[in-house]
Scaffold this active site. Structure first.
Site, PDB file in Angstrom:
ATOM      1  N   ASP A  25      -1.019   1.151  -4.625  1.00 50.04           N
ATOM      2  CA  ASP A  25      -2.007   0.126  -5.010  1.00 50.04           C
ATOM      3  C   ASP A  25      -3.383   0.723  -5.302  1.00 50.04           C
ATOM      4  O   ASP A  25      -4.350   0.004  -5.505  1.00 50.04           O
ATOM      5  CB  ASP A  25      -2.103  -0.971  -3.947  1.00 50.04           C
ATOM      6  CG  ASP A  25      -2.718  -0.503  -2.648  1.00 50.04           C
ATOM      7  OD1 ASP A  25      -2.483   0.664  -2.268  1.00 50.04           O
ATOM      8  OD2 ASP A  25      -3.424  -1.301  -1.991  1.00 50.04           O
ATOM      9  N   SER A  37       0.825  -1.205   0.000  1.00 51.45           N
ATOM     10  CA  SER A  37       0.000   0.000   0.000  1.00 51.45           C
ATOM     11  C   SER A  37       0.858   1.254   0.000  1.00 51.45           C
ATOM     12  O   SER A  37       1.630   1.475  -0.916  1.00 51.45           O
ATOM     13  CB  SER A  37      -0.957  -0.056   1.197  1.00 51.45           C
ATOM     14  OG  SER A  37      -1.992   0.866   1.050  1.00 51.45           O
TER      15      SER A  37
END
Length: 462
Positions: free
Chosen positions: A252, A106
């Protein structure tokens, strides 16, 4: 350097010793545990798992290890290769798959990677299921398939396009209105997969796109967490290009931040507020965000005669409460938009499409839209944890100290004062304690944070 196992997935730094970092051995071990968990909970002869990754440098290595581990367990893999978290979440139910894995850390820096684990709905696993997977990993209770029953790989690189189509087909997304508005948008894709999918979505909505850091090579040009201090380049470029706004995503593509036409941050907290305002204006209903998110969503929801509730931090907790309350829109104050009409996962594509439709309908500048919302300011701080610090004792002491205030303890400690609030919690993804405060001015939010930090240090003796 550490390996963190939580309901957010298995996350760690590349390199180092097994068990301390996300080494190839650890990647295989946890992929094996996930595959074994699926097999233990299914009567199907053959299972299918969707795999996608962001553009991290370690992505291809971890990707190959995870894919081939599942093959070794006799599980078929639909390989999306370079993708986004919400794209994999969309793909799982469309493929009628039994689960999904997204290989991404992330917003963490480039040395990190992770396995984010999904169920058959394309949603993050529950805490209970995550705990079972950790147990399987610990015991290494794996049973691999013989040579005649190995899984097979199907490569499908169409899903970013399919995801875009799914977004554009939503009733509340009005690409024609956006096209008529003739927007010019700067996109910072932090050199990951957002640099491909966001410009493509915008161009299909008739937007003129200026690309910044949109090469998916995994060399993040700045800290990939979309916070003001990391976004000076796009802020300057928006002004220079005379653009209507800037769009920033994390590696992401599940976190979304906007830059106003004057180069100022729209505010990550206000991404959800603005999108919710639009959704609620068309489909009245309830909203949910987590306890660390701005009160502004509550205010906007109340203005539309809806009901707002706060969940524990963590996407799985937000989703659970959204389902319980039949929320029409929800998410997290970190720029994560969850729009159930498409799927129960944070999705920057949905956020961008709904925000631009809202902006086109309002016929106002981004800075003017921002000024139309209740004004709150947040201070986000953290204290590094050491083995000597008893975090639970700290939280208990703070609860006792403020026992006369409105206190919530479903996730750390949240103290709601009349005019402001503070939320103290252990991070799920990093070895730190987070201190979030919100108040009517930045000074008041900062002052409250400093006061609480001093009080914590006094309790901890540091």
């Amino acid at each position: 350097m550490t390996l963190i196992k939580s309901i957010s997935g298995i996350r760690g730094t590349i390199g180092g010793k097994t068990g301390d970092n996300l080494t190839p051995v650890d990647a295989v071990k946890f992929a094996s545990a996930y595959g074994t968990f699926l097999k233990n909970n299914s009567t199907k002869e053959k299972l299918t798992v969707v795999i996608g990754r962001d553009a991290r440098i370690s992505g291809p290595m971890i990707h190959n290890l995870v894919v081939n581990t599942l093959i070794g367990l006799g599980i078929n893999v639909i390989d999306l290769d370079l993708s986004t978290t919400p794209t994999v979440e969309v793909a799982v139910p469309l493929e009628k798959a039994d689960g999904g894995i997204i290989l991404t850390a992330s917003h963490n820096p480039k040395q990190w990677n992770a396995l984010k684990l999904l169920n058959e709905k394309g949603e993050f696993l529950s805490g209970a299921d995550g705990a079972k997977i950790l147990e399987i990993a610990e015991s290494e209770a794996f049973d691999f398939s013989d040579v005649d029953n190995l899984g097979e790989i199907t490569v499908n690189d169409a899903y970013m396009d399919i995801h875009i189509d799914e977004v554009l087909n939503l009733p509340l997304v009005d690409a024609e209105a956006v096209k008529a508005a003739k927007f010019k948008v700067v996109v910072d894709g932090v050199n990951s997969s957002g640099g491909i999918i966001i410009p493509k979505l915008l161009e299909l909505m008739g937007v003129e796109v200026v690309k910044l850091y949109c090469e998916p090579n995994g060399h993040f040009p700045h800290n990939p967490e979309p916070l003001k201090e990391h976004l000076t380049d796009i802020s300057e470029l928006v002004v220079k290009e005379k653009a209507d706004l800037g769009v920033v995503v994390d590696p992401d593509v599940d976190r979304l931040a906007f830059i106003s036409e004057d180069g100022e941050m729209f505010g990550e907290e206000y991404t959800l507020v603005a999108v919710a305002d639009y959704v609620l204006s068309k489909t009245p209903g309830n909203t949910v965000s987590n306890m660390s998110s701005s009160r502004a969503l509550r205010d906007v929801t109340n203005a539309h005669n809806g009901s707002y509730e706060a969940s524990a931090v963590g996407e799985v907790n937000v989703v659970e409460l959204m389902k319980k309350n039949n929320a029409v829109i929800g998410g997290e104050g970190n720029g994560g938009i969850i729009y159930p009409e498409l799927h129960y996962g944070r999705d920057s594509l949905v956020g961008v499409a709904l925000f631009l439709t809202h902006l086109a309908n309002k016929k106002m500048k981004v800075s003017e839209l921002r000024a139309s919302y209740p004004e709150y300011f947040m201070s986000k701080n953290k204290i590094e944890l050491t083995p000597q610090i008893d975090v639970d004792a700290i939280l208990e002491a703070m609860t006792k100290k403020y026992s006369n205030e409105n206190i919530t303890t479903i996730d750390g400690v949240k103290i709601d004062f009349a005019e402001n609030w503070v939320h103290l919690r252990k991070s799920n993804t990093e070895p730190i304690i987070r201190i979030y405060t919100e108040a009517a001015t930045q000074q008041l939010a900062d002052d409250l944070a400093l006061r609480i930090i001093d009080e914590i240090k006094a309790v901890a003796g540091i």
